[in-house]
Design a protein around this motif. Structure first.
Motif, PDB file in Angstrom:
ATOM      1  N   PRO A 184       0.720  -1.100   0.018  1.00  0.00           N
ATOM      2  CA  PRO A 184       0.073  -0.079   0.111  1.00  0.00           C
ATOM      3  C   PRO A 184       0.676   1.377   0.079  1.00  0.00           C
ATOM      4  O   PRO A 184       1.894   1.327   0.661  1.00  0.00           O
ATOM      5  CB  PRO A 184      -0.956   0.079   1.379  1.00  0.00           C
ATOM      6  N   GLY A 185       0.384   2.228  -0.718  1.00  0.00           N
ATOM      7  CA  GLY A 185       0.971   3.597  -0.690  1.00  0.00           C
ATOM      8  C   GLY A 185       0.172   4.915  -0.910  1.00  0.00           C
ATOM      9  O   GLY A 185      -1.114   4.532  -0.334  1.00  0.00           O
ATOM     10  N   LEU A 186       0.271   5.903  -1.383  1.00  0.00           N
ATOM     11  CA  LEU A 186      -0.394   6.796  -1.905  1.00  0.00           C
ATOM     12  C   LEU A 186      -1.690   6.588  -2.796  1.00  0.00           C
ATOM     13  O   LEU A 186      -2.660   7.035  -2.873  1.00  0.00           O
ATOM     14  CB  LEU A 186       0.462   8.057  -2.153  1.00  0.00           C
ATOM     15  N   HIS A 187      -1.163   5.217  -3.454  1.00  0.00           N
ATOM     16  CA  HIS A 187      -2.365   4.846  -4.455  1.00  0.00           C
ATOM     17  C   HIS A 187      -2.230   3.388  -3.963  1.00  0.00           C
ATOM     18  O   HIS A 187      -1.481   2.884  -3.128  1.00  0.00           O
ATOM     19  CB  HIS A 187      -1.876   4.960  -5.893  1.00  0.00           C
ATOM     20  N   ALA A 188      -3.233   2.298  -4.666  1.00  0.00           N
ATOM     21  CA  ALA A 188      -3.409   1.179  -4.416  1.00  0.00           C
ATOM     22  C   ALA A 188      -2.271   0.147  -4.875  1.00  0.00           C
ATOM     23  O   ALA A 188      -2.531  -0.147  -5.781  1.00  0.00           O
ATOM     24  CB  ALA A 188      -4.809   0.821  -4.963  1.00  0.00           C
ATOM     25  N   GLY A 189      -1.367   0.229  -3.997  1.00  0.00           N
ATOM     26  CA  GLY A 189       0.011  -0.797  -4.194  1.00  0.00           C
ATOM     27  C   GLY A 189      -0.511  -2.257  -4.575  1.00  0.00           C
ATOM     28  O   GLY A 189      -1.459  -2.583  -4.064  1.00  0.00           O
ATOM     29  N   ALA A 190       0.127  -3.035  -5.296  1.00  0.00           N
ATOM     30  CA  ALA A 190      -0.216  -4.342  -5.656  1.00  0.00           C
ATOM     31  C   ALA A 190      -0.406  -5.165  -4.454  1.00  0.00           C
ATOM     32  O   ALA A 190       0.505  -5.165  -3.938  1.00  0.00           O
ATOM     33  CB  ALA A 190       0.412  -4.789  -6.608  1.00  0.00           C
ATOM     34  N   PHE A 191      -1.252  -6.182  -4.731  1.00  0.00           N
ATOM     35  CA  PHE A 191      -1.430  -7.520  -4.148  1.00  0.00           C
ATOM     36  C   PHE A 191      -0.355  -8.393  -4.781  1.00  0.00           C
ATOM     37  O   PHE A 191      -0.858  -8.636  -6.060  1.00  0.00           O
ATOM     38  CB  PHE A 191      -2.779  -8.027  -3.760  1.00  0.00           C
ATOM     39  N   THR A 192       0.553  -9.123  -4.301  1.00  0.00           N
ATOM     40  CA  THR A 192       1.310  -9.920  -5.086  1.00  0.00           C
ATOM     41  C   THR A 192       1.540 -11.335  -4.479  1.00  0.00           C
ATOM     42  O   THR A 192       1.711 -11.408  -3.233  1.00  0.00           O
ATOM     43  CB  THR A 192       2.819  -9.397  -5.168  1.00  0.00           C
ATOM     44  N   LEU A 193       1.190 -12.454  -5.218  1.00  0.00           N
ATOM     45  CA  LEU A 193       1.511 -13.635  -4.629  1.00  0.00           C
ATOM     46  C   LEU A 193       2.472 -14.260  -5.543  1.00  0.00           C
ATOM     47  O   LEU A 193       2.625 -14.185  -6.821  1.00  0.00           O
ATOM     48  CB  LEU A 193       0.140 -14.599  -4.881  1.00  0.00           C
ATOM     49  N   GLY A 194       3.648 -14.706  -5.006  1.00  0.00           N
ATOM     50  CA  GLY A 194       4.985 -15.351  -5.962  1.00  0.00           C
ATOM     51  C   GLY A 194       5.262 -16.632  -5.376  1.00  0.00           C
ATOM     52  O   GLY A 194       5.300 -16.944  -4.197  1.00  0.00           O
ATOM     53  N   LEU A 195       5.782 -17.302  -6.404  1.00  0.00           N
ATOM     54  CA  LEU A 195       6.563 -18.597  -5.902  1.00  0.00           C
ATOM     55  C   LEU A 195       7.428 -18.841  -7.454  1.00  0.00           C
ATOM     56  O   LEU A 195       7.250 -18.610  -8.428  1.00  0.00           O
ATOM     57  CB  LEU A 195       5.245 -19.454  -5.929  1.00  0.00           C
ATOM     58  N   GLN A 196       8.254 -19.743  -7.069  1.00  0.00           N
ATOM     59  CA  GLN A 196       8.917 -20.542  -8.111  1.00  0.00           C
ATOM     60  C   GLN A 196       8.673 -22.114  -8.094  1.00  0.00           C
ATOM     61  O   GLN A 196       8.887 -22.783  -7.088  1.00  0.00           O
ATOM     62  CB  GLN A 196      10.402 -19.940  -7.909  1.00  0.00           C
ATOM     63  N   THR A 197       8.782 -22.488  -9.288  1.00  0.00           N
ATOM     64  CA  THR A 197       8.489 -24.004  -9.281  1.00  0.00           C
ATOM     65  C   THR A 197       9.121 -24.701 -10.778  1.00  0.00           C
ATOM     66  O   THR A 197       9.539 -23.809 -11.410  1.00  0.00           O
ATOM     67  CB  THR A 197       7.009 -24.306  -9.248  1.00  0.00           C
ATOM     68  N   ARG A 198       9.121 -26.023 -10.768  1.00  0.00           N
ATOM     69  CA  ARG A 198       9.744 -26.418 -12.345  1.00  0.00           C
ATOM     70  C   ARG A 198       8.807 -26.073 -13.185  1.00  0.00           C
ATOM     71  O   ARG A 198       7.417 -26.014 -12.929  1.00  0.00           O
ATOM     72  CB  ARG A 198       9.889 -28.197 -11.939  1.00  0.00           C
ATOM     73  N   PRO A 199       9.308 -25.917 -14.249  1.00  0.00           N
ATOM     74  CA  PRO A 199       8.133 -25.397 -15.510  1.00  0.00           C
ATOM     75  C   PRO A 199       7.136 -26.337 -15.694  1.00  0.00           C
ATOM     76  O   PRO A 199       6.245 -25.964 -16.014  1.00  0.00           O
ATOM     77  CB  PRO A 199       9.133 -25.156 -16.668  1.00  0.00           C
ATOM     78  N   ASP A 200       7.430 -27.701 -15.588  1.00  0.00           N
ATOM     79  CA  ASP A 200       6.471 -28.828 -15.731  1.00  0.00           C
ATOM     80  C   ASP A 200       5.325 -28.696 -14.695  1.00  0.00           C
ATOM     81  O   ASP A 200       4.436 -29.366 -14.942  1.00  0.00           O
ATOM     82  CB  ASP A 200       7.012 -30.044 -16.108  1.00  0.00           C
TER      83      ASP A 200
END
Length: 447
Positions: free
Chosen positions: A331-347
């Motif tokens: 959150p900032g002066l504007h609606a900063g992003a909600f972020t979900l992140g992960l890394q996994t095998r491409p398959d």
């Protein structure tokens, strides 16, 4: 002279480090606040147990005010303020090397940076009277009289352009750029600094931006350290004294809000990498949101609590799709992003995306269980002391209060506000802020 100064600084720093290890966390932190005749707003926490002072000056001059064609202007303007100071009267000019040596001689540090919302200047110095006097004077010169050397900017522009090109060879960078562009659209939060945008920035543009936004009347100044209110007032006045007085302190032009997503976005980018990088999200909320604490506690349960979060349990523990998975709001002066992140095998990327999206969908629909809620509260409240266990961390909290105009007793009631959050509060807040069926999904990696 230099050696004596460094020896004195080393002795004092040993006292500082010893004191920092035993710094008590106060149950209530008294924040003093006043406005100077210049219009500068000052926030002070007296911390006499350590002979040190930390100062941060914040201005509404972050990248949200960059033109699209000159993305990166705020960041490079902040960078160039440390590349030399101009001569004034009997004070000679200092190039970047001389300026660095001057700070090293004092055992102090002063620097500038810019994020999405603000440009910040930070000073850290010991409070030995002579060291403090010289450090404040040098900081005032650097803040008020940067020399903007053209040749140094040309060198820095080449260095930054090379670094940008190199970063684009990494899948994490590619994913972040695609994600931010899709989430923020035409809003400045999503502007990408490129070699081309840097090529359009000249020293004259930096001077103009600086003159328009960096003025005493626009400053929010936070101080934490072994100084009194009278000393702090004098220090702030001196720090700002070399800036133009800024007779016109009318409000800066408004920046448009971030448009909500109208439909889901699914972007798959081929990349030869061992891991697929996955980012899922959308615009979140402003820092001023009245349901801030419900969103804070809720995200701790969803993906911000590390190994205790629901995402970790479902994606890592139950299915082994990723070593780590996280979520956060910005959150900032504007609606900063909600972020979900992960890394996994491409398959495994499709399966990981499906599971992560389902976890978010269920959390938004149903909220947390009472067991999850109590565990999150215990963790957040139990860790609150770690947010205040050094002057630097305390300064970060004070600047948060100053920048976002929070109540002066915000820290005193922080744990109480967390404790009051209910499962229904979280469910209501998440259903208002997140729309699981209108999220951006970016996967970088694989064919």
């Amino acid at each position: 002279m230099v050696l004596r100064t460094l020896q004195r600084a080393a002795v004092t720093l040993s006292v500082v480090l010893a004191g920092a290890l035993s710094l008590p966390v106060l149950a209530a932190i008294p924040i003093q606040h006043w406005t100077q005749p210049s219009g500068a707003r000052v926030y002070l926490v007296e911390s006499p147990s350590i002979p040190m002072l930390d100062v941060q000056l914040d201005f509404d001059a972050g990248s949200r005010r960059d033109p699209a064609s000159q993305a990166g202007l705020a960041s490079v303007t902040a960078l160039m303020t440390g590349k030399g100071v101009a001569a004034r009267g009997a004070e000679p000019a200092l190039d970047e090397n001389q300026l660095g040596e001057a700070w090293a001689d004092l055992g102090s540090a002063f620097g500038a940076s810019a994020d999405s919302d603000r440009m910040s200047f930070t000073l850290r110095t010991l409070t030995d009277p002579e060291l403090l006097r010289q450090s404040v004077r040098l900081a005032a010169r650097q803040l008020g009289e940067p020399s903007w050397p053209e040749d140094v900017w040309e060198r820095e522009r080449e260095r930054l352009s090379a670094a940008i090109k190199e970063s684009r060879t990494r899948p994490g960078t590619v994913a972040s750029l695609a994600f931010e562009s899709a989430v923020y659209g035409a809003h400045p939060y999503g502007f990408e600094t490129t070699p081309e945008s840097l090529a359009r920035i000249g020293v004259a543009d930096m001077r103009s931006r600086y003159a328009a936004t960096i003025a005493p009347c626009r400053a929010k100044v936070s101080l934490v350290g072994a100084v009194t209110r009278a000393q702090a007032d004098q220090i702030v006045a001196e720090l700002l004294a070399r800036l133009p007085p800024g007779a016109d302190c009318a409000p800066l032009p408004a920046v448009a809000e971030i448009a909500p997503l109208a439909a889901p976005v699914d972007e798959r980018i081929a990349f030869e990498s061992a891991q697929a990088h996955v980012l899922i999200g959308q615009p979140g909320y402003k820092r001023s949101d009245p349901e801030f604490f419900a969103l804070l506690v809720g995200n701790h349960i969803l993906g911000g609590g590390g190994f205790t979060s629901r995402l970790t349990n479902q994606v890592r523990e139950q299915r082994g799709l990723s070593y780590s998975v996280y979520s956060y709001f910005a959150p900032g002066l504007h609606a900063g992003a909600f972020t979900l992140g992960l890394q996994t095998r491409p398959d495994q990327a499709d399966e990981a995306v499906r599971v992560a999206q389902q976890v978010v969908r269920e959390f938004v629909a149903d909220g947390p269980t009472e067991e999850e809620l109590q565990a999150a509260k215990d963790n957040l409240i139990g860790g609150f002391a770690l947010r205040l266990d050094s002057n630097r961390k305390l300064l970060g909290n004070v600047t948060n209060i100053a920048w976002n105009e929070l109540p002066l007793d915000y820290l005193e009631h922080w744990t109480e506000r967390v404790r009051q959050v209910s499962a229904a509060d979280i469910r209501t807040a998440f259903q208002r802020v997140l729309q699981p069926d209108r999220m951006v999904t970016v996967v970088v990696g694989g064919r």
